[in-house]
Design an enzyme around this catalytic site. Structure first.
Site, short mmCIF file in Angstrom:
data_model
loop_
_atom_site.label_atom_id
_atom_site.label_comp_id
_atom_site.label_asym_id
_atom_site.label_seq_id
_atom_site.Cartn_x
_atom_site.Cartn_y
_atom_site.Cartn_z
N HIS A 182 42.12 29.16 44.81
CA HIS A 182 40.98 29.51 43.95
C HIS A 182 39.70 28.76 44.31
CE1 HIS A 182 42.50 32.49 41.25
NE2 HIS A 182 43.57 31.77 40.95
N ASP A 209 45.28 34.56 46.24
CA ASP A 209 44.27 33.96 45.35
C ASP A 209 43.56 32.80 46.04
OD1 ASP A 209 44.84 35.81 43.45
OD2 ASP A 209 45.32 34.39 41.86
N ASN A 241 46.06 38.85 43.48
CA ASN A 241 45.32 39.78 42.62
C ASN A 241 43.82 39.49 42.63
OD1 ASN A 241 46.00 37.34 41.04
ND2 ASN A 241 44.98 38.38 39.36
N HIS A 242 43.40 38.31 43.09
CA HIS A 242 41.97 38.01 43.18
C HIS A 242 41.37 38.42 44.52
CE1 HIS A 242 40.78 35.76 39.50
NE2 HIS A 242 42.09 35.71 39.36
N HIS A 293 52.83 37.25 45.67
CA HIS A 293 51.88 36.57 44.79
C HIS A 293 52.26 36.62 43.32
CE1 HIS A 293 48.19 34.85 43.33
NE2 HIS A 293 48.08 35.85 42.48
N HIS A 474 50.35 32.81 41.09
CA HIS A 474 49.73 33.63 40.05
C HIS A 474 49.57 32.92 38.71
CE1 HIS A 474 48.26 37.35 38.47
NE2 HIS A 474 49.32 37.65 37.76
N ASP A 652 23.02 45.54 39.71
CA ASP A 652 21.99 44.81 40.44
C ASP A 652 22.00 45.28 41.89
OD1 ASP A 652 20.11 43.03 41.35
OD2 ASP A 652 21.43 41.28 41.29
N SER A 656 19.65 40.73 43.97
CA SER A 656 18.76 39.59 43.79
C SER A 656 19.35 38.58 42.83
CB SER A 656 17.40 40.06 43.27
OG SER A 656 17.54 40.62 41.97
#
Length: 669
Positions: A182, A209, A241-242, A293, A474, A652, A656
């Protein structure tokens, strides 16, 4: 006769002294046990606060994505609102690899002479990779030209790998397995310091992750991809999952890349979407240990996972649509297939990704979130899509023979490997599921995706595939690891101090030819070594209580309604017991609220009654610029601040991160 002390008197005196000493020892022991019990209780509820809030955030992100998916499935192609969000759903763009490589071309990017970071040449060498590690340790940044070049080489390498890597140990090798990192570079550097960097004699498996939450996610990816290119047979990366651009929008990785690489960040993120979709799904060691994971479910089948097209799942939260070749040779979506896919997709979401709620009274609408309405909308959408499909079946009888068959095809829960949605569920469960102590397999309502699976599912799965151990990640664990299901499932988490300094240890595991896990724990922050247990628990507790107070404030309206059920005379007072019951009925965190009352309610309690209006005044957000803002507006913004930030990041378009056009805001709302 003398007047001295007899031996009997001395014995009684010593006996009384011994009894006093024993009583003192018992009192000290009792006090110490109570102290340890209180400390452990504080540690556990602090942990529970952090974990519950983390999972509710993941659930909110999935619900938001489902809601946006509903808008995409039902808005007309020319809709302005559709155009605002359509770019995050362009997951299955049909484009030749050569065309993608031209889009990601780095050759026109010049490296200025003043650049003082590391320089790369390809093919990479061990010395260059070690130099990258040292450069990142010294807070240097890799130039965007080299980042794109490295990512392109990684993409080419990953496309040659199978869905499930199969590796083996030998007498001279131990395989090191790391869990979630992470974006915490300090943990990865500590692992390399304690265990050594990847090499021919020291293979590694990194179990997903790698990104989000931490501030050095892109650096971790660059290091891991570099070692993968240098040692392709000794470094293995599993998807987590990330590793999903939809999740990255909420948890910081998208923002990190766009901040560090302002000019070329958009291209880097697009290339990373491709790379994430090509990451292998699992690793099998010596045909006996499965490393993945998230976890498994009652329908997980390694043979299906081994042959599906993993790169189709750019986001595991949404099944890919079927595509067919038109007479002109171009790739198009069949309208009928879109309807079927959308209907199946929505049904699957209702099973494993969303849980419909009744709207309730009209007065409660102001307390509802966007996600609450999206759940109900999706339920109606399924009926609408079924109706459209029935009409299509009458028009085109060769496609579907009867209304009964249509309904069965939409609502069936049976697993058929020929159905793309069934393949999608396999991937979703593998990345998002968690183990539970009870037997069975149920939807994971806490996270909002995947499932909970029990010891019986583990036993059946291991027997079916002739395995003996599952290593997964996880979930953050206080000790960095945890065995469950009769020690046949090992959860491994490598990001120490995940919630706050001192909140948890990190761990990695080494497997030799005997396949007996050898676990190593650590904490990366030097501050944790300077704190006593009491100081560490106290620091983490204060941080958790601060987060909890924010959550309580964000649910003020719901709490007021709950308190008024116990305050029929509208006195503004409730008992401590009723206060605890009402708070739990709204928050659903399973916390010892009566014990937490002393930390959460600082106002005086008269005759065992709490003034909840005064308590809400304590919870109000204090600030020099908030006095003129309506508190109900603050509550709503606070409750949905992460969701709003995600929506703003989606719309966005110029990346920016600073301002949105007033017309864009008008279209959002």
């Amino acid at each position: 006769m003398g007047c001295g002390v007899t031996k009997s008197d001395q014995f009684h005196k010593q006996s009384r002294k011994a009894v006093t000493t024993l009583r003192a020892a018992v009192l000290i022991q009792r006090w110490y046990r109570q102290y340890v019990a209180r400390t452990e209780t504080r540690r556990r509820y602090t942990w529970h606060i952090f974990q519950s809030i983390e999972y509710s955030g993941e659930q909110a992100q999935i619900k938001l994505y489902n809601f946006l998916g509903y808008l995409m499935d039902n808005f007309t192609p020319s809709s302005n609102e559709r155009n605002l969000i359509s770019h995050i759903f362009r997951e299955n763009e049909v484009c030749r690899d050569a065309e993608w490589e031209r889009y990601f071309c780095y050759k026109n990017i010049e490296v200025p002479e003043i650049y003082s970071g590391p320089h790369l040449t390809f093919p990479l060498t061990v010395e260059q990779t070690v130099g990258l590690v040292e450069a990142f340790r010294n807070k240097k940044q890799l130039h965007s030209r080299y980042v794109l070049q490295l990512l392109l080489e990684t993409w080419k390498q990953l496309r040659m790998l199978p869905n499930i890597n199969r590796i083996s140990t030998c007498q001279s090798k131990e395989i090191t397995i790391c869990g979630d990192l992470h974006g915490q570079l300090e943990d990865l550097l500590l692992i390399f310091y304690k265990n050594g960097m990847p090499c021919l004699e020291k293979p590694y498996v990194f179990n997903g992750d790698f990104v989000d939450r931490g501030k050095d996610s892109i650096e971790i990816l660059i290091i891991l991809f570099s070692f993968l290119l240098v040692y392709p047979s000794d470094v293995y990366l599993n998807r987590g999952n990330h590793e999903d651009h939809i999740v990255n929008l909420r948890y910081g990785f998208t923002k990190e890349v766009l901040t560090k690489y302002k000019m070329h960040g958009k291209r880097i993120l697009k290339l990373l979407q491709k790379i994430f979709s090509w990451l292998p799904l699992a690793t099998v060691i010596d045909q006996k240990v499965l490393v993945l994971h998230g976890g498994i479910s009652d329908v997980t089948d390694l043979s299906i996972l081994a042959r599906l097209d993993r790169h189709n799942y750019v986001s595991a939260l949404r099944p890919p649509k079927k595509r067919h070749k038109s007479s002109a040779g171009m790739s198009i979506d069949s309208e009928m297939d879109e309807d079927i896919s959308a209907a199946n997709k929505l049904c699957q979401r209702r099973i494993s990704l969303a849980y419909p709620k009744a709207f309730g009274e009209r007065e409660s609408f102001q307390n509802r979130s966007l996600q609450d309405f999206s759940d109900r909308i999706k339920g109606n959408a399924v009926d609408e899509l079924e109706s459209r499909m029935r009409k299509q079946s009458i028009y085109n009888s060769g496609t579907i023979s009867s209304e009964k068959n249509i309904t069965a095809s939409v609502s069936s829960d049976s697993i058929n490997s020929d159905n793309p949605n069934d393949e999608w569920k396999q991937v979703l469960d593998l990345l998002w599921s968690d183990p539970m102590p009870q037997d069975g397999c149920t939807p994971n309502e806490v996270r909002g995706g995947g499932c909970y699976w029990g010891p019986d599912i583990t036993e059946d799965f291991l027997n079916k595939h002739n395995l003996q151990l599952i290593i997964r990640s996880h979930e953050c664990k206080q000790d960095g690891y945890e065995f469950c299901h009769n020690r046949k499932v090992l959860t491994l988490f490598s990001a120490s101090n995940y919630y706050d300094v001192g909140s948890n240890r990190g761990a990695y595991v080494k497997l030799g030819p005997d396949l007996v896990p050898y676990l190593i724990q650590y904490q990366a922050s030097s501050m944790t070594r300077e704190l006593t247990v009491r100081q560490s628990v106290g620091r983490t507790e204060r941080s958790a209580l601060k987060v909890l107070r924010e959550q309580l404030f964000a649910h003020k309206s719901d709490l007021v309604c709950a308190f008024k059920k116990f305050d029929s005379e509208n006195t503004g007072l409730v008992s401590v017991t009723d206060w605890a019951t009402a708070v739990e009925s709204v928050m659903f965190l399973g916390l010892p609220w009566r014990m937490l009352r002393c930390q959460l309610v600082t106002s005086k309690i008269i005759d065992g009654m709490i003034d909840y209006n005064e308590w809400f005044s304590e919870l109000n957000i204090k600030g020099s610029n908030t006095d003129h803002i309506d508190q109900s507006l603050l509550e709503t913004l606070y409750r949905h601040r992460s969701t709003l930030e995600t929506i703003f990041r989606i719309v966005d378009t110029d990346n920016s991160g600073k301002r949105l056009h007033v017309y864009t805001l008008a279209e959002i709302f």
